[in-house]
Structures are given as C-alpha cells and as structure tokens.
Motif scaffolding. Sequence first.
Motif, mmCIF file in Angstrom:
data_model
loop_
_atom_site.group_PDB
_atom_site.id
_atom_site.type_symbol
_atom_site.label_atom_id
_atom_site.label_comp_id
_atom_site.label_asym_id
_atom_site.label_seq_id
_atom_site.Cartn_x
_atom_site.Cartn_y
_atom_site.Cartn_z
ATOM 1 N N TRP A 83 0.875 -1.184 0.000
ATOM 2 C CA TRP A 83 0.000 0.000 0.000
ATOM 3 C C TRP A 83 0.904 1.224 0.000
ATOM 4 C CZ3 TRP A 83 -5.385 0.406 -0.003
ATOM 5 C CH2 TRP A 83 -5.875 1.712 0.151
ATOM 6 N N VAL A 117 -1.592 0.119 -5.050
ATOM 7 C CA VAL A 117 -2.131 -0.904 -4.149
ATOM 8 C C VAL A 117 -1.968 -2.261 -4.819
ATOM 9 C CG1 VAL A 117 -4.173 -1.712 -2.909
ATOM 10 C CG2 VAL A 117 -3.866 0.742 -3.297
ATOM 11 N N THR A 122 -1.988 -6.417 -4.465
ATOM 12 C CA THR A 122 -2.619 -7.392 -3.571
ATOM 13 C C THR A 122 -2.227 -8.819 -3.946
ATOM 14 O OG1 THR A 122 -4.572 -7.377 -5.004
ATOM 15 C CG2 THR A 122 -4.627 -5.930 -3.092
ATOM 16 N N HIS A 158 -10.127 1.955 -9.074
ATOM 17 C CA HIS A 158 -9.236 3.047 -8.680
ATOM 18 C C HIS A 158 -9.222 4.149 -9.744
ATOM 19 C CE1 HIS A 158 -5.183 3.856 -6.424
ATOM 20 N NE2 HIS A 158 -6.145 4.662 -6.053
ATOM 21 N N ARG A 212 -9.157 0.189 0.984
ATOM 22 C CA ARG A 212 -8.435 -0.213 2.206
ATOM 23 C C ARG A 212 -9.100 -1.375 2.972
ATOM 24 N NH1 ARG A 212 -3.078 0.818 4.167
ATOM 25 N NH2 ARG A 212 -3.154 -0.543 5.930
ATOM 26 N N PHE A 229 -7.884 -4.529 1.531
ATOM 27 C CA PHE A 229 -6.452 -4.703 1.773
ATOM 28 C C PHE A 229 -6.226 -5.220 3.201
ATOM 29 C CE2 PHE A 229 -2.174 -3.276 2.839
ATOM 30 C CZ PHE A 229 -1.457 -3.650 1.716
#
Length: 484
Positions: free
Chosen positions: A301, A323, A325, A339, A369, A372
Amino acid sequence: MSEEVLVAGAGIAGLGVALALGDSRRVTLIDRDPPAPQGDTEDAFLHWERRGATQLRHSHVFLGRLTRLLEMRYPELLRDLVDAGARIFTFEDGLPPPLRAGYVKKPGDEELSILFSRRTTLELVMRRYVARMGNVRILTDTAVRGIVVADGAARGLAVGDAGETLRADLIVDASGRNTAFPDWLRAQGLSVREETSPAGILYFTRHYRMNDGAQEPVRDGTPGAGDLGYIKYGVFPADNRHFSVTLAVPEIENELRTAVMRPEIFDAICSQIPGTARWTDAARAAPASKVFAMGNLVSVWRSTVDAGVPQLLNFFAVGDAAVRTNPLYGRGCSAGVVHAHVLRQCLNASANPRTRALLFEAETRKALRPYFDSMVRQDRQAIRRAEAERDPHHAPSFRARAIKSLIEDAVGPAARGDIESLRAFSRAFHMVDVPDLWWRDPGQVARLLRFWSMPKSIKRARGFYPPKFGPDRAAMLSHLKLAS
Ligand SMILES: Cc1cc2nc3c(=O)[nH]c(=O)nc-3n(C[C@H](O)[C@H](O)[C@H](O)COP(=O)(O)OP(=O)(O)OC[C@H]3O[C@@H](n4cnc5c(N)ncnc54)[C@H](O)[C@@H]3O)c2cc1C
C-alpha cells in the motif's frame, strides 16, 4: 480546455484510466512493451510479448465488481469481450447443488457475475476498445524513464531512449507492481509512504485446452478451488475452450515449490486433487502451455500524502503501482479499474490540485483499504497454517481450533446450505460489499450460529460439507516421491 493526461503503463489500470477519463480529457497511454499482435486471441496468448506485465499468462478472472462496472458503463466493451469468447458466469451458475432447486433470483445477484477469460484476451479486447476512443492515444515500445517535477507539481514524463520530455496537466503512474516512480520521487526528496506484507505463496499456472468434442465437467459440487494447507488450487475456466489451473505453494515448502515447475509434477499434483483431476484428465483436455511461475508476491500500500501533506500535485498512482494485492483473491484488476474511476470522481469534483490530491487519498482508502486490511489478516493466518502443516508435533491453540471450526463447520456449510449466507459471502468476495460487513448483521450471525450448532451428521447428510479437497501433505509428497 480539456486537460492533457499522460499515463505510464497500458496494463489493466492504465486502460481503466483511459476508460474513465477518455470521454472528458485527452489521454496518452505510454507502455514499454510492444503492441498487441494484429491477429486473434490465440495470437495474443501465444505471441504477445509482455515483459512489463509478467503475470499476463497466469490465471485471471474479473470479479463481479468489475464485470458489473463494464456492464453498466461500457456495455459495448463487455459485448466485445463476450464476442471474443469471454464468458459471464452468473451467481446462479455457481450455486452449490443443495441450493440449486429452490433458487429464486433476487436484486443484487446480477452484481455477482464473474468474467471468465484468459488475461491476454481480456487485455487485447480492452486495448482495442480503448484505442478506438477518440481522445485516447497509445504509445507502445516506449519506456517512461523519469518524471519531470517543478514547483511541487508533476509537469511531464521523460520517455524513450533519448529521454524526450512529454508535458501534460496530469501525470498518472499505472506502471504496475514494479513501478519506478517511488524511487524517482524519493530521489527528488519527496516522501512515498509504503506498507508491505508478504503473501507467503508462490504462484504456478498451466493452461489447458479442451479436446475436440469434450465438455467441461458437470458442476456437481466438487470444489473447483480449495486450500489443502500445504497447497492451494484453483481451476479457471476461460475463453475459447481454454482453462488454466493455478497451484499456490507456500514459500516455506522448498521441495514442492521447486518440483511443481516440472510439467509432469504439476500434472501429477492435479491428478491427486479431485477438483483439478476432472479437468486435466487427458480424455478431456491437453496442456496448452508450460508451467508459469511467479514469486515476490508482496502486498503493498503506497501513498504520496504524508501527514496530510500531498508530496506532489497533479500526480496520481493507480492500480498495482499504488495498491498491490495477493493474486489469490483475484482482486487486482477490479481494484485497478475501480481506482481509475475513483480518480475520475476526484478530478471532476474539484479543479484545485491540492483538494484533488487529498480527495484522491481519502477516496482510495474508502474504496480499497477494507479489502487490503482483511487480505493482510487472512494471509498472516495462512502463513501460520502453512508453518503448522510442516510440523507433525504442532498443537494448535484453542483460538486457532475455534477459528478452524468456525470456518469448516459454520461458514463453509452456511455457504453451501443457506442462500442468504452465500449471498453475503459472495458480495464481499466480489468487492461489492466491504469484507466482514456480514459480521455486523445480527441475522447473518444468527444463521452462522445455527449452522455451527447443527450436528455434523446432519450437515454431512444434506451435502453442506464439501468433499475432501485432496490428500494430506504426507500422502501427496509420497505420491510425488518428494522428501517431507
Ligand atoms: C500471478 C498473478 C495472478 C493474478 N490474478 C488475478 C486475477 O485473477 N484477477 C485480478 O483481478 N487480478 C489478478 N492479479 C492482479 C492483476 O494482475 C494486477 O492487479 C493488474 O494487472 C494491475 O494492473 P496494472 O495496470 O496496475 O499493472 P499491469 O497490468 O502489470 O500493467 C503495468 C503496465 O505498465 C507497463 N510499464 C511498466 N513500467 C513501465 C515504464 N517504465 N514505462 C512504460 N510502461 C511501463 C508494463 O509494460 C505494463 O503494461 C494477478 C496478479 C498476479 C501477479
């Protein structure tokens, strides 16, 4: 006058930016890799050289969040994808057998469709669609070499071998997991905050093609994805009679992770797992690729706002550059395109660069978030579980046993036996609801407790437990003739 936008990277997030901004701004995507081949999806799969996106030939799906976004905002693009062979797999298509007969469609179920396709097909069709948009231009074979900064704002990019400067009003970093922008910004004395967390796994993918005349296995409840502790597996149906299998091996499984690269070992593992064996059976399908491997799977992040102060105005990082993942959750592409649309919303909300930067930071946190944080928590648990698998004397704590029982005896059976529970879990999986929202719903908690307290014999008789995913670690290693 419409703003000029330069985007480093024409992967999924860069294409998402072109979709999101291309109707109202002039957008130039710059990618270091060659253009897509002129031919069809097979050409793209076999020949599109993408050193900038090495995950291109790993299994990919678009989750409900992204599939729905395409359907609502870009229906023509979704039609193009389907025409190219991509398949929409609805919530109803994926119902476990105990829930099929009584299924009644409810509003919201249409948000839970997966798009099945090879990533090369997804990207090829998106690229061609975006290239047809009037305000979008794509420069290929052109590497971004640096960012031009003056008076606290991004002003342009240095591109190509000669470092030619292209100027713009807005600069977007969509250059993916190996972005060089954080280093370039730090070299200018700017702070880029970074949080990292290991995914703890290595990814191995092999593609297959169905034999002529063969059909996909009947969906009889045999799980197409599962976690055996020492290995996770998933079957990914794709376009044009293709599918792929991904095996995710914990980093600490040294022998296994080396051996699985060998095609015969990969196929031998698949043959021992009922959920993969029925697909890879030679009577049904033949391998269409080597085994692709990918490591360095770290969740990241990043933020260029430090203690409420934007470090660089008119600069925005989207997708993996901001970001990143764990691929196991299949969320990266959805997150990247979402995004890009968060960026659109923030740019449209204000013309003030500082306001835009702060808004983008806040809206990114709101949109991404929760997923995440939940992923990082689950990855830590999985890493602990993989360590325990290797220790024959491991005695799990009371808490660990309770969590295991909750997952195996309540969450799993509820997902197979109760349509409302399945809807709630699926909404989180597909990034429609934030994860764990269902924990805050007393009705949902009551349903889980009902399943937890139901005798196991009843759950078993009603088909609420999945069949065993596959052999335990010792049996698998012995079958593969590997040391444990
Ligand atoms: C093994 C694996 C499996 C995955 N499976 C899934 C899945 O099933 N579903 C899902 O949603 N997500 C999945 N993901 C995540 C997904 O691949 C990424 O989140 C997604 O590709 C991010 O898009 P991006 O545009 O940010 O980056 P990328 O798609 O990686 O694109 C970055 C682009 O930038 C270009 N570039 C890089 N540096 C430069 C430079 N200096 N100059 C010019 N161009 C540059 C590259 O050539 C590339 O085209 C997976 C990831 C991995 C690693």
